[in-house]
Design an enzyme around this catalytic site. Structure first.
Site, short mmCIF file in Angstrom:
data_model
loop_
_atom_site.label_atom_id
_atom_site.label_comp_id
_atom_site.label_asym_id
_atom_site.label_seq_id
_atom_site.Cartn_x
_atom_site.Cartn_y
_atom_site.Cartn_z
N GLU A 1 -7.08 -1.66 -6.56
CA GLU A 1 -6.33 -0.72 -7.40
C GLU A 1 -5.30 -1.52 -8.20
O GLU A 1 -4.50 -2.26 -7.62
CB GLU A 1 -5.62 0.33 -6.52
CG GLU A 1 -6.59 1.27 -5.82
CD GLU A 1 -5.89 2.29 -4.90
OE1 GLU A 1 -6.38 3.43 -4.82
OE2 GLU A 1 -4.87 1.95 -4.28
N SER B 1 0.82 -1.21 0.00
CA SER B 1 0.00 0.00 0.00
C SER B 1 0.85 1.26 0.00
O SER B 1 0.32 2.33 -0.28
CB SER B 1 -0.98 0.02 1.17
OG SER B 1 -0.47 -0.63 2.28
N HIS C 1 -3.73 -3.94 -5.44
CA HIS C 1 -3.91 -3.41 -4.09
C HIS C 1 -5.35 -3.63 -3.61
O HIS C 1 -6.27 -2.93 -4.05
CB HIS C 1 -3.53 -1.92 -4.05
CG HIS C 1 -3.58 -1.33 -2.68
ND1 HIS C 1 -4.07 -0.07 -2.42
CD2 HIS C 1 -3.20 -1.83 -1.48
CE1 HIS C 1 -3.98 0.17 -1.12
NE2 HIS C 1 -3.46 -0.88 -0.54
N ASN D 1 -5.40 6.00 -0.71
CA ASN D 1 -4.63 6.45 0.45
C ASN D 1 -4.08 7.86 0.27
O ASN D 1 -3.66 8.49 1.23
CB ASN D 1 -3.51 5.47 0.77
CG ASN D 1 -4.03 4.27 1.54
OD1 ASN D 1 -5.07 4.35 2.18
ND2 ASN D 1 -3.33 3.16 1.44
#
Ligand code: NAI
Length: 509
Positions: free
Chosen positions: A156, A123, A144, A194
């Site tokens: 992702e 991540s 991800h 994120n």
């Protein structure tokens, strides 16, 4: 369609929280799965955990017993890395450490075929860096998942500098075949979710640090006016401050200290104290057995207005006028600039400036600003802030007006951008900046934020609905008020406003 076929073996390395979840997803999708972990017994424990989870699904009637047996049969523990030979796809979900990941990938190159796709669930590390030094770096890409992987829809698909299009397409189509929603992004710090989510936490923390309101009130405003499932403080407590702070730090450092990502001293202190949130029994809130969650501070009941004048168009806040009429309060329309006037107060939508500065610039001295709501008709709560120059009675009058149409009212200090407007402006600005930097498409950014972190609406579509020009003005006002480049508006936002274009192009929305 280039998805892996069901008989292709999927290997998962790392049988922790993520690896076990990913192995379950692949096995449920019909693949033979090999689960490997370097730690003695960990893969077996991971497999047992998956099966126990499946048993619960069978008990609740959400999975039939035959399917559970078939999944269990497909899910095999690998004793050694060598046992992953024959896999068409390897998904790495081990410790978040670049050197360790590189070593694992280098070892894999000697075991699996040169066509095998090597995916990382990292991540925060660079997918490009993970692939560096391999004989075939083109087959490395990010895949991800979000926690818990069997539940969260989003994946992702992350392209490193060397990633081959074919490998990326296979991962994308395979994720879809596994019932996931896939978005494409480049290997940049935080990828989409994120990164774009950072302001949700950061602005909450900043509001708290400035004493705009207490944590419970800010949480309630973002839930009940903003439409978010959880407010920032309850969400950070759930994620864990160690994890949330580490992500913020890593994104901040990776962007070379860009003030947009500046971490919070308040959160650093919580980590230092070991107040990590729910898992340690205490964070912003106390989770002890007898602890009660503090209630948001509500404005005391104010007087119901006898009559209301609505000047001009309230824009997205028009449902307030309709609600006042439905509540039987006599309402007169006059030309003007979007104000609600009652005895003792003039209400105006926030625009990024403080009420105090707006009065100083010539607006009515009894000015009370009201915050943005996702949907003014259904919002259960609205935040308000009064100008320092306004008499105290202005707040009570404004609260009475909003209470007369069934809203709870949260009084916040007169901070630039209030709570929901500030949060949306910063989320949309970060999304726009990610579009500008070709990190992902506008449509994928909005999808990622609704599916990866359950936002009630994609920040770009939401900003379009409020008017991108208003979002830009709010950012400019906050940047001026704070003198802080954290609030600088993205060139993408400026350009869309100048050209009259939407942040989320209509055809992709
Ligand atoms: P975890 O600590 O629960 O599990 C990691 C597992 O990898 C452990 O069982 C460990 O024994 C094993 N391991 C460590 N080094 C290994 C090696 N060299 N070879 C084989 N196995 C090894 O960690 P978690 O949370 O599952 O995270 C794994 C990866 O997924 C990390 O890259 C993390 O950044 C990423 N990630 C984590 C998310 C989360 O919410 N926990 C969400 C999305 C990604």
């Amino acid at each position: 369609m280039t998805a892996l076929s069901k008989d292709n073996i999927v290997a998962v390395i790392g049988a922790g929280a993520m690896g076990a979840g990913i192995a379950q997803v692949a096995a449920q999708a019909g693949h033979p799965v090999r689960l490997f972990d370097a730690k003695e017994g960990a893969a077996e424990r991971g497999r047992a955990g998956i099966l126990a989870g499946l048993d619960r699904l069978v008990e609740r009637g959400r999975l039939d017993a035959g399917a559970r047996e078939a999944i269990a049969g497909r899910l095999v523990v690998a004793e050694a890395l060598d046992d992953l030979q024959g896999a068409s796809l390897v998904i790495e979900a081990i410790i978040e450490n670049l050197d360790v990941k590189r070593k694992v990938f280098a070892a894999l190159e000697g075991i699996v075929g040169s066509e095998t796709i090597l995916a990382t669930n990292t991540s925060s590390l660079s997918v490009t860096a993970i692939a560096t030094g391999l004989d075939h770096p083109g087959r490395v890409a990010g895949l991800h998942f979000f926690n818990p992987a069997p539940v969260m829809k989003l994946v992702e698909i992350v392209s490193g500098l060397a990633s081959d299009r074919g490998a990326l397409d296979t991962l994308f189509d395979t994720a879809l075949a596994w019932g996931k929603a896939a978005v494409r992004t480049t290997s940049t710090p935080g990828f989409i979710v994120n990164r774009v989510a950072r302001p949700f936490y950061a602005e909450g923390l900043r509001l708290l640090e400035e004493g705009a309101a207490d944590a419970a009130t800010i949480d309630a405003i973002l839930r009940e006016a903003g439409g978010f499932r959880m407010g920032p403080f309850e969400l950070m407590d759930l994620i864990g401050h160690d994890v949330n702070y580490a992500v913020t730090r890593s994104v901040f450092d990776a962007y070379f200290g860009d003030p947009r990502f500046r971490p919070s001293l308040t959160q650093q202190e919580l980590v230092a104290a070991g107040w990590l949130g729910r898992k340690s029994g205490r964070g912003f809130y106390d989770y002890g057995t007898d602890a009660e969650k503090p209630a948001p501070a509500d404005a005391p009941p104010g007087p119901r207005p006898d009559r209301v004048v609505v000047e001009g168009d309230l824009g997205p806040a028009e449902p307030l006028a309709a609600a006042l009429q439905s509540a039987g309060i006599p309402l007169r329309r006059e030309p003007g600039e979007g104000r609600i006037r009652i005895d003792g107060a003039t209400l105006a939508p926030g625009d990024g400036r403080t009420a105090t500065s707006r009065v100083a610039e010539g607006e009515a001295v009894d000015l009370v600003l009201f915050d943005l709501a996702l949907d003014y008709a259904s919002a259960a709560r609205i935040a308000v802030a009064k100008a320092d120059q306004a008499p105290a009675g202005a707040l009570s009058a404004a609260a009475g007006l909003l209470q007369s149409i069934g809203k709870a009212v949260s009084v916040v200090d007169d901070v630039p951008g209030l709570v929901v407007l500030r949060t949306l402006a910063m989320l949309a600005n970060e999304g726009a900046e990610a579009v500008l930097q070709r990190v992902a498409s506008a449509a994928d950014i909005d999808r990622a934020m609704t599916l990866g972190v359950n936002y009630p609406r994609g920040p770009l579509a939401w900003a379009d609905a409020e008017g991108a020009a208003r979002i830009l003005r709010a950012l400019e006002a906050m940047q001026a008020a704070y003198g802080d480049d954290r609030y600088r508006a993205s060139q993408q936002l400026r350009r869309c406003v100048a050209a009259g274009r939407r942040l989320l192009p209509a055809e992709t929305g």
